[in-house]
Design an enzyme around this catalytic site. Structure first.
Site, mmCIF file in Angstrom:
data_model
loop_
_atom_site.group_PDB
_atom_site.id
_atom_site.type_symbol
_atom_site.label_atom_id
_atom_site.label_comp_id
_atom_site.label_asym_id
_atom_site.label_seq_id
_atom_site.Cartn_x
_atom_site.Cartn_y
_atom_site.Cartn_z
ATOM 1 N N SER A 80 0.884 -1.252 -0.135
ATOM 2 C CA SER A 80 -0.033 -0.004 -0.193
ATOM 3 C C SER A 80 0.826 1.319 -0.157
ATOM 4 O O SER A 80 1.456 1.474 -0.772
ATOM 5 C CB SER A 80 -1.033 0.024 0.937
ATOM 6 O OG SER A 80 -1.833 0.624 1.026
ATOM 7 N N ASP A 135 -8.288 -5.294 -6.138
ATOM 8 C CA ASP A 135 -7.749 -4.127 -5.064
ATOM 9 C C ASP A 135 -8.001 -2.985 -5.730
ATOM 10 O O ASP A 135 -7.717 -2.456 -7.003
ATOM 11 C CB ASP A 135 -6.481 -4.479 -5.211
ATOM 12 C CG ASP A 135 -5.851 -3.020 -4.145
ATOM 13 O OD1 ASP A 135 -6.761 -2.479 -3.535
ATOM 14 O OD2 ASP A 135 -4.687 -2.975 -4.026
ATOM 15 N N HIS A 170 -7.173 -5.806 -1.303
ATOM 16 C CA HIS A 170 -6.013 -5.092 -1.080
ATOM 17 C C HIS A 170 -5.327 -5.987 -0.049
ATOM 18 O O HIS A 170 -3.986 -5.818 0.030
ATOM 19 C CB HIS A 170 -6.401 -3.893 -0.361
ATOM 20 C CG HIS A 170 -5.416 -2.681 -0.283
ATOM 21 N ND1 HIS A 170 -4.683 -2.370 -1.278
ATOM 22 C CD2 HIS A 170 -4.841 -2.095 0.976
ATOM 23 C CE1 HIS A 170 -3.958 -1.170 -0.936
ATOM 24 N NE2 HIS A 170 -3.815 -1.262 0.272
#
Length: 700
Positions: free
Chosen positions: A548, A629, A661
């Site tokens: 991320s 995601d 994600h």
């Protein structure tokens, strides 16, 4: 399900070992309920147990091993209510005793999937019950198995969001449903009105479909408290939770819409962790001051009288306390609030007194615990709390906190999945501190193998956390787990650079508009400190990893001088080009991060864009990205991989078709771990034998 026992925390042992939920006590504090999820890599099957813990002896007994049972909740003493997945997409509501499923009886059936079961005693004869589940546009329960299947695949939208996290938005919305349980001697029955849609006609949705902002709801004899996004707010410009109160007294009447939005002058940010006091006469919640600023410190508010929900008192200010509270729990006598907050890498438990008068001087919450990270708190009595906690080497501990003595007594530790069974121990973990990019120090965790010898040198895994407003904690994880990687022969370093929570609000705020600035220099300083001070770390054999925002930072590092110090990089669900993040499911936070929109402040977006520095990319990179995601779209990973391939940089691309994600499926997680450790071994050699599996076999 049989557990294969081993003294080594291998990748396979980590993936297949049981995972334990927090413990929830009954009203008299004698028993607690928790779930245990299991997985067999041999049969590729999942299992689930609901277990009952004796809080005096620590002995655990099986309540149910029916994998279709879920969401169990206490009624009173040893009586429980639970949900069960039925045939045809329905949910069954069962009642029985915690000592076993004998004498259990089916109370009613809900026409659709339901979860998040809540119960609240209203009197000796009545209990409020609530669940969450999707509602059709007409306000009835939505059952995807019996609903008419669409004849075309077109989707049409005229406002955001189009998709959230890992799914597209549909006409069906999450809602809260309530009813009443009536007691007749020792049996209960559901009220004849059935489950009522609490949010029908309000335009509200709960829980929010984004798991990071899902919010919570609570029940009392005064009604329902919940957080939800205001449907009148344009989510392209602002994304936050408001606090609402729905007055319900008997839980058999329809709600009186509209739900009342609880407003506080000068506080326009998100509200979280709304809780009624045990008697329902007061409530507490957290609220951020600035709209759209989820970096801001939540303040603690007390609703003094739930008959007048706008009568609130602020218990903490940013001047009196500099940490970010995350959850609230009332003491059993409603005179104390217990809260969790991150503090220097630990999620600690604090307490603050509930003031008796409306005029109140902000007080400083006082800490109760000092190690590990608290995930759940329940008041058993005025002097006793039941907490669930973990650490970097302990997956789950149930403990009693004696408030009269300040001591913590372990009731149960997860013996199949912690240092009492595997070789891991707290001695593997240490803190280091080093100078940051400015006049401040930065903290990091160091996790060593259980077989660590100071006479040896170990390759380095240098991890960068996501967020960016987040932190590495002394906490067990079922995803990125430092102890697992340490057992593969590495020293894992977990820095908490600028933007990390738990080190004061100024430290958090400093990352705004500076994504690749101070945080990057903090990481450079961390690497230099490890090289200079930790003689057992071989920094010539180092890999940097991040997911991320951590993946953003890996891409940023790839074009900066620090990349030359790593043999390889791992970028999981990272950000390659900042303008492309306008395809993300949640874009309003980008305005905060970069001082305005792309068209208002283009220079700030350009300044910290990793894609502008690809000319210097030459460090081997493993790119991981999943197709579902929607927070960091898969095109970001494909672009990074494409650059590496076009430049002749050694690279691999790993993708999951059914993950978002986070990689949550156990078999997928095993593949993730094998691929990552294989990539690290290729360039740095952790030195641990892992069998004949080939890391290069990336095609299913």
């Amino acid at each position: 399900m049989t557990i294969r026992k081993t003294n080594k925390l291998t990748l396979e042992a980590f993936i297949s070992s049981p995972r334990r939920s927090p413990a929830i006590p009954n009203d008299n504090g004698t028993l607690a309920l928790y779930t245990l999820s299991t997985y067999s890599l041999e049969s590729h099957s999942e299992g689930k147990e609901i277990r009952v813990l004796d809080l005096f002896t620590g002995k655990s007994t099986l309540f149910s091993d029916d994998a279709k049972n879920k969401d169990v909740a206490w009624l009173q003493d040893e009586q429980v209510l639970w949900l069960r997945e039925g045939e045809g997409g329905v949910t069954e509501v069962w009642c029985g005793f915690a000592v076993g499923e004998k004498n259990a009886y089916l109370m009613t059936t809900i026409d659709g999937p339901a979860s998040n079961l809540r119960t609240k005693k209203l009197s000796n004869k009545f209990f409020a019950v609530a669940v969450t589940g999707k509602a059709s546009p007409d306000g009835t329960f939505f059952n995807p198995e019996t609903a008419e299947k669409p004849r075309l695949s077109a989707r049409e939208y005229d406002k955001l969001p189009v998709r959230i996290w890992d799914h597209y938005m549909t006409a069906e919305k999450n809602s809260i449903w309530y009813t009443r349980l009536d007691k007749h001697e020792n049996r209960y029955s559901i009220s004849s009105v059935g489950f009522i849609n609490a949010l029908q006609g309000t335009g509200l949705e709960h829980p929010n479909q984004d798991p990071l902002f899902a919010g919570n709801f609570d029940l009392s004899a005064k009604g329902i408290l919940l957080t939800a996004i205001d449907p009148a707010v344009d989510q392209a410009l602002l994304f936050e939770n408001e606090l609402y109160h729905i007055p319900v007294q008997t839980f058999t009447e329809d709600p009186a819409p509209p739900a009342h939005k609880i407003s506080i002058p000068d506080y326009d940010g998100s509200a979280i962790s709304a809780k009624f006091s045990p008697d329902g006469k007061s409530a507490a919640f957290l609220r951020i001051k600035e709209a759209g600023n989820d970096y801001d410190q939540p303040r603690i508010f007390l609703m003094r009288d739930t008959d007048n929900v706008d009568s609130v008192t602020e218990l903490t200010t940013s001047d009196s306390w500099d940490l970010q509270p995350q959850s609230l729990t009332f003491g059993s006598d409603a005179k104390t609030l217990y809260l969790t907050a991150e503090d220097c890498g630990r999620r600690k438990l604090f307490k603050i007194l509930v003031p008796e008068e409306a005029t109140y001087t902000a007080a400083l919450p006082t800490p109760i615990t000092s190690w590990g990270s608290i995930s759940s708190v329940h008041a058993i009595s005025t002097t006793l709390l039941l907490v669930t906690l973990s650490s970097l080497t302990e997956s789950s501990i149930f403990a009693a906190v004696d408030l009269s003595t300040g001591t913590l007594r372990q009731i149960s530790r997860h013996t199949n999945y912690s240092s009492s069974h595997f070789a891991t121990s707290p001695s593997q973990v240490s803190d280091i501190h080093f100078p940051g990019a400015g006049p401040y120090d930065v903290q990091a965790f160091v996790v060593k193998p259980s077989s660590f010898s100071p006479r040896k040198k170990y390759p380095l895994l240098f991890w960068i956390h996501g967020g960016p407003v987040s932190a590495f904690l002394d906490e067990w994880s079922t995803r990125w787990n430092p102890a697992v990687f340490a057992e593969q022969g590495y020293v894992v370093v977990l820095p908490n650079p600028t933007g990390s929570t738990g080190f004061g609000q100024d430290f958090v705020d400093a990352i705004k508009g500076d994504w690749g600035g101070r945080p990057y220099q903090d990481l450079v300083n961390c690497f230099d400190h490890v090289k200079k001070e930790l003689g057992y770390v071989d920094t010539d054999r180092a890999v940097a990893m991040g997911g991320s925002y951590g993946g953003y930072m890996v891409n940023w590092i790839a074009g900066q001088p620090l990349a030359k110090k790593f043999k390889a990089l791992v970028c999981h669900d990272g950000i390659f080009s900042l303008p492309n993040m306008l395809a993300s499911d949640e874009i309003s936070s980008l305005w905060l991060n970069f001082g305005g929109t792309l068209w208002e402040n283009p220079d700030a977006w350009k300044k910290w864009d990793p894609s502008r520095h690809t000319a210097r990319w030459d460090t081997p990179m493993l790119v991981i990205h999943s197709e579902w995601d929607f927070r960091c779209p898969i095109t970001e990973g494909l672009a990074a991989f494409g650059v590496c391939q076009a430049k002749g940089v050694e690279s691999k691309f790993l993708s999951f078709q059914d993950e978002g994600h986070w990689v949550l499926g156990r078999e997928n997680s095993l593949r993730w771990h094998r691929t990552v450790t294989g990539w690290c071994d290729r360039f740095c050699g952790g030195g641990v034998e892992r069998g004949s599996w080939s890391w290069g076999s990336l095609v299913p």
